[in-house]
Design a protein around this motif. Structure first.
Motif: not given
Length: 222
Positions: A10, A14, A89, A164, A174-175, A177
């Motif tokens: 991820l 990103v 994301w 973030t 999912k999000t 990092t």
């Protein structure tokens, strides 16, 4: 440790998308600022550079105000397309793009300012269009500085944390990092997981620096 590899994938996604966006926006704005003279130019330069010195949490708050469900951009996207950016994301990409933008912008502007304007003027006298001048003269002469900025932008996006966390949260898979995963592991007392995540992050950063050293031998990165 499977979650660590998910966080790495991820993070790379990103950072990669954010760097690609900055390739277009950062280089374009850098070229415009290097070539055009207009009132308020210095103020605009300061605004574009602001994410470099602003605390990430403050920057994240500004983004939250803009792209949140009650913000002007977020409300428009939600009402028009049914798109909710917060805690996705894509929101992490926006945060990484904004935070890393000054690194590309400043590098691109400095690189274009080293290109002799006489070369571009000579091309214009031959009837070459502006777009062709940019791709055939300006960009080839400035590419080393731009590449250095892109590499720094990618590295900065890899380590983005504060902004973030504000707009994307910490949703595993999912999000979340790498930098956020490290924070969560430390908070939970999971030292082995934290050490593993830190090792992965360090190796990725070293790989970026080694790549920079090979691409720009003895010039920008030493």
């Amino acid at each position: 440790m499977e979650g660590a590899w998910v966080a790495l994938a991820l993070t790379l996604k990103v950072a990669g998308v954010a760097t690609l966006l900055n390739l277009f926006f950062g280089v374009g704005v850098g070229y415009a600022m290097a070539r055009w003279r207009f009132p308020g130019r210095d103020l605009l330069d300061a605004v574009f550079t602001l994410p470099m010195v602003m605390p990430p949490t403050v920057l994240g708050y500004y983004l939250l105000v803009l792209i949140g469900s009650h913000g002007p951009i977020g409300r428009w996207l939600l009402q028009t397309f049914g798109v909710r950016l917060i805690f996705t994301w894509q929101a992490a990409v926006i945060a990484a793009t904004v935070v890393a933008f000054p690194l590309v912008f400043k590098a691109a502007r400095a690189a274009f300012e080293t290109v002799e304007p006489q070369l571009e003027d000579a091309a214009r006298t031959l009837g070459i269009r502006e777009l062709a001048i940019f791709f055939r003269i300006s960009l080839p002469l400035a590419w080393r500085g731009i590449l250095a900025g892109l590499l720094l932008s990618f590295a900065r996006a890899l380590g983005e944390f504060g902004a973030t966390l504000m707009v994307a949260g910490s949703i595993p898979g999912k999000t979340q990092t790498l930098s956020i995963a490290v924070y969560e592991a430390v908070q939970a007392g999971q030292d082995h997981t934290a050490n593993f995540l830190v090792a992965i992050t360090s190796l990725v950063c070293i790989a970026v620096l080694l790549a920079a050293g090979r691409l720009l031998p003895g010039r920008v990165v030493r």
